[in-house]
Design an enzyme around this catalytic site. Structure first.
Site, PDB file in Angstrom:
ATOM      1  N   TYR A   1      -9.023 -10.838   2.529  1.00 17.52           N
ATOM      2  CA  TYR A   1     -10.277 -10.179   2.906  1.00 17.52           C
ATOM      3  C   TYR A   1     -11.037  -9.613   1.711  1.00 17.52           C
ATOM      4  O   TYR A   1     -12.221  -9.279   1.826  1.00 17.52           O
ATOM      5  CB  TYR A   1     -10.044  -9.084   3.958  1.00 17.52           C
ATOM      6  CG  TYR A   1      -9.283  -7.862   3.494  1.00 17.52           C
ATOM      7  CD1 TYR A   1      -9.868  -6.909   2.669  1.00 17.52           C
ATOM      8  CD2 TYR A   1      -7.972  -7.625   3.925  1.00 17.52           C
ATOM      9  CE1 TYR A   1      -9.175  -5.778   2.265  1.00 17.52           C
ATOM     10  CE2 TYR A   1      -7.280  -6.508   3.533  1.00 17.52           C
ATOM     11  CZ  TYR A   1      -7.879  -5.576   2.706  1.00 17.52           C
ATOM     12  OH  TYR A   1      -7.193  -4.455   2.317  1.00 17.52           O
ATOM     13  N   GLU A   2     -10.370  -9.492   0.560  1.00  9.01           N
ATOM     14  CA  GLU A   2     -11.066  -9.043  -0.647  1.00  9.01           C
ATOM     15  C   GLU A   2     -11.918 -10.151  -1.263  1.00  9.01           C
ATOM     16  O   GLU A   2     -12.642  -9.915  -2.234  1.00  9.01           O
ATOM     17  CB  GLU A   2     -10.059  -8.564  -1.687  1.00  9.01           C
ATOM     18  CG  GLU A   2      -9.280  -7.321  -1.302  1.00  9.01           C
ATOM     19  CD  GLU A   2      -8.255  -6.954  -2.368  1.00  9.01           C
ATOM     20  OE1 GLU A   2      -8.654  -6.331  -3.379  1.00  9.01           O
ATOM     21  OE2 GLU A   2      -7.070  -7.311  -2.193  1.00  9.01           O
TER      22      GLU A   2
ATOM     23  N   MET B   1      -2.088  -7.028   7.032  1.00  8.07           N
ATOM     24  CA  MET B   1      -3.103  -7.918   6.459  1.00  8.07           C
ATOM     25  C   MET B   1      -2.632  -8.614   5.188  1.00  8.07           C
ATOM     26  O   MET B   1      -3.452  -9.028   4.369  1.00  8.07           O
ATOM     27  CB  MET B   1      -4.374  -7.108   6.171  1.00  8.07           C
ATOM     28  CG  MET B   1      -4.903  -6.350   7.364  1.00  8.07           C
ATOM     29  SD  MET B   1      -6.238  -5.215   6.910  1.00  8.07           S
ATOM     30  CE  MET B   1      -6.408  -4.267   8.436  1.00  8.07           C
ATOM     31  N   SER B   2      -1.336  -8.749   5.022  1.00 11.46           N
ATOM     32  CA  SER B   2      -0.806  -9.351   3.792  1.00 11.46           C
ATOM     33  C   SER B   2       0.492 -10.087   4.090  1.00 11.46           C
ATOM     34  O   SER B   2       0.793 -10.396   5.241  1.00 11.46           O
ATOM     35  CB  SER B   2      -0.570  -8.251   2.743  1.00 11.46           C
ATOM     36  OG  SER B   2       0.487  -7.387   3.173  1.00 11.46           O
TER      37      SER B   2
ATOM     38  N   HIS C   1      -6.394   5.742   6.512  1.00 10.76           N
ATOM     39  CA  HIS C   1      -5.607   5.269   5.363  1.00 10.76           C
ATOM     40  C   HIS C   1      -4.780   6.397   4.745  1.00 10.76           C
ATOM     41  O   HIS C   1      -3.740   6.139   4.134  1.00 10.76           O
ATOM     42  CB  HIS C   1      -6.527   4.659   4.300  1.00 10.76           C
ATOM     43  CG  HIS C   1      -5.792   3.912   3.231  1.00 10.76           C
ATOM     44  ND1 HIS C   1      -5.326   2.626   3.412  1.00 10.76           N
ATOM     45  CD2 HIS C   1      -5.404   4.279   1.980  1.00 10.76           C
ATOM     46  CE1 HIS C   1      -4.694   2.226   2.314  1.00 10.76           C
ATOM     47  NE2 HIS C   1      -4.743   3.204   1.437  1.00 10.76           N
TER      48      HIS C   1
ATOM     49  N   SER D   1       0.824  -1.213   0.000  1.00 15.03           N
ATOM     50  CA  SER D   1       0.000   0.000   0.000  1.00 15.03           C
ATOM     51  C   SER D   1       0.858   1.264   0.000  1.00 15.03           C
ATOM     52  O   SER D   1       1.736   1.439   0.852  1.00 15.03           O
ATOM     53  CB  SER D   1      -0.899   0.021   1.238  1.00 15.03           C
ATOM     54  OG  SER D   1      -1.818  -1.034   1.209  1.00 15.03           O
TER      55      SER D   1
ATOM     56  N   ALA E   1       2.796  -2.075   3.933  1.00 13.97           N
ATOM     57  CA  ALA E   1       2.579  -1.035   4.937  1.00 13.97           C
ATOM     58  C   ALA E   1       2.052  -1.720   6.180  1.00 13.97           C
ATOM     59  O   ALA E   1       1.156  -2.566   6.100  1.00 13.97           O
ATOM     60  CB  ALA E   1       1.582  -0.007   4.423  1.00 13.97           C
TER      61      ALA E   1
ATOM     62  N   ASN F   1       1.980   3.736  10.494  1.00 14.86           N
ATOM     63  CA  ASN F   1       1.157   4.263  11.591  1.00 14.86           C
ATOM     64  C   ASN F   1       1.445   3.466  12.857  1.00 14.86           C
ATOM     65  O   ASN F   1       1.994   2.361  12.806  1.00 14.86           O
ATOM     66  CB  ASN F   1      -0.339   4.170  11.239  1.00 14.86           C
ATOM     67  CG  ASN F   1      -0.765   2.743  10.927  1.00 14.86           C
ATOM     68  OD1 ASN F   1      -0.632   2.278   9.793  1.00 14.86           O
ATOM     69  ND2 ASN F   1      -1.262   2.027  11.931  1.00 14.86           N
TER      70      ASN F   1
ATOM     71  N   HIS G   1      -3.319   0.448  -4.429  1.00 13.50           N
ATOM     72  CA  HIS G   1      -2.792  -0.665  -5.221  1.00 13.50           C
ATOM     73  C   HIS G   1      -3.215  -0.444  -6.674  1.00 13.50           C
ATOM     74  O   HIS G   1      -4.393  -0.571  -7.011  1.00 13.50           O
ATOM     75  CB  HIS G   1      -3.328  -2.007  -4.695  1.00 13.50           C
ATOM     76  CG  HIS G   1      -2.833  -2.353  -3.328  1.00 13.50           C
ATOM     77  ND1 HIS G   1      -1.797  -3.238  -3.113  1.00 13.50           N
ATOM     78  CD2 HIS G   1      -3.219  -1.908  -2.108  1.00 13.50           C
ATOM     79  CE1 HIS G   1      -1.582  -3.333  -1.806  1.00 13.50           C
ATOM     80  NE2 HIS G   1      -2.437  -2.534  -1.184  1.00 13.50           N
TER      81      HIS G   1
ATOM     82  N   HIS H   1      -5.465  -9.459  -1.260  1.00 13.28           N
ATOM     83  CA  HIS H   1      -5.694  -9.773   0.145  1.00 13.28           C
ATOM     84  C   HIS H   1      -6.826 -10.796   0.284  1.00 13.28           C
ATOM     85  O   HIS H   1      -7.802 -10.753  -0.467  1.00 13.28           O
ATOM     86  CB  HIS H   1      -6.065  -8.511   0.927  1.00 13.28           C
ATOM     87  CG  HIS H   1      -5.067  -7.400   0.819  1.00 13.28           C
ATOM     88  ND1 HIS H   1      -5.037  -6.540  -0.262  1.00 13.28           N
ATOM     89  CD2 HIS H   1      -4.067  -7.014   1.659  1.00 13.28           C
ATOM     90  CE1 HIS H   1      -4.057  -5.666  -0.088  1.00 13.28           C
ATOM     91  NE2 HIS H   1      -3.461  -5.928   1.069  1.00 13.28           N
TER      92      HIS H   1
END
Length: 263
Positions: A86-87, A202-203, A238, A31, A114, A226, A62, A84
């Site tokens: 979650y997609e 998350m990746s 984001h 990201s 990220a 962050n 992306h 991902h």
């Protein structure tokens, strides 16, 4: 070499595009890190949407493009955008860049992401070399594959030395994989810290494990964009990811270019 069937269709399409015969490295851009593609010489771009059987990323930051070109005369392939779970993608689909890289016989894979800092000694903007991962008892890879070891910790000192030779200080640490897409709760972050996690995202974990299974030499770097929930009083956004990526994009590019040449 055990690769998903859909890899054949992707490679057949790409080879019709007159790929270089000796691609040395592949780079997966996380990201906000897609600006690295500005450094690729004589780039040839292919949209994920145009590639048969290729997933298409839907996440902000992306681009969804595959770029073929050179970095200082080293032929590379870059994935500007990842996939991902979650997609709605299967774990096989999330590791598509790894399978493409293996099928093209690249020598090394450089993975970036990220991530949010859990370790309170980290700062926004730090580059963390991933030494280990925590899967939190989650299934993160396709079922039915052979057992294999996680091998990437052996490369950490080499990666950090390459960055140090550029005058760049890096952190090293453990990456906690979470499914997302929501950010974590304060209680979860406290638990993750107790478990030994330094950063959360998350990746990446599926990509690392599939690269290890396929014996593909890999380096993984997190840009700390962050502080995680509850570490500070700030609200997660984001936009902060993009702002931090923009601030460190040149240093990130320097590290990746050096890894392409020396890792």
């Amino acid at each position: 070499m055990e690769l998903p069937d859909f890899t054949d269709e992707i490679i057949h399409y790409l080879k019709q595009k007159e790929l270089p015969s000796n691609i040395e490295a592949a780079v997966i851009l996380g990201s906000g890190l897609g600006t690295f593609t500005d450094h690729i010489e004589n780039p040839f771009l292919v949209s994920y949407e145009d590639i048969p059987s290729m997933p298409v990323s839907s996440v902000e930051g992306h681009d969804g493009k595959l770029i073929i070109g050179k970095i200082n005369d080293h032929p590379i392939i870059a994935f500007s955008g990842r996939f991902h779970h979650y997609e709605g993608f299967s774990f096989e689909q999330t590791a598509t860049p790894v399978y493409i890289s293996k099928a093209l016989d690249v020598n090394k894979l450089i993975i970036s992401n990220a991530a949010g800092a859990i370790n309170t000694s980290f700062s926004v903007g730090d580059l963390m070399v991933i030494e280990d991962v925590i899967r939190n008892n989650l299934s993160i890879a396709p079922r039915g594959r052979k057992q294999h070891r996680y091998l990437h910790h052996q490369y950490v000192n080499r990666i950090r030395k390459i960055a140090s030779d550029l005058g760049l200080i890096t952190q090293q640490g453990t990456y906690m994989y979470v499914t997302g897409p929501n950010y974590e709760t304060k209680a979860e972050i406290r638990a993750f810290r107790t478990m030994g996690a330094d950063a959360v995202g998350m990746s990446t974990t599926t990509e690392l494990f599939e690269a290890a299974r396929l014996e593909l030499k890999s380096a993984a770097i997190s840009l700390i964009t962050n502080m995680s929930t509850g570490v500070t009083g700030d609200k997660l956004d984001h936009k902060e990811v993009k702002a931090t990526a923009d601030a460190r994009k040149e240093d990130f590019a320097r590290v990746v270019k050096a890894l392409i040449q020396k890792f």
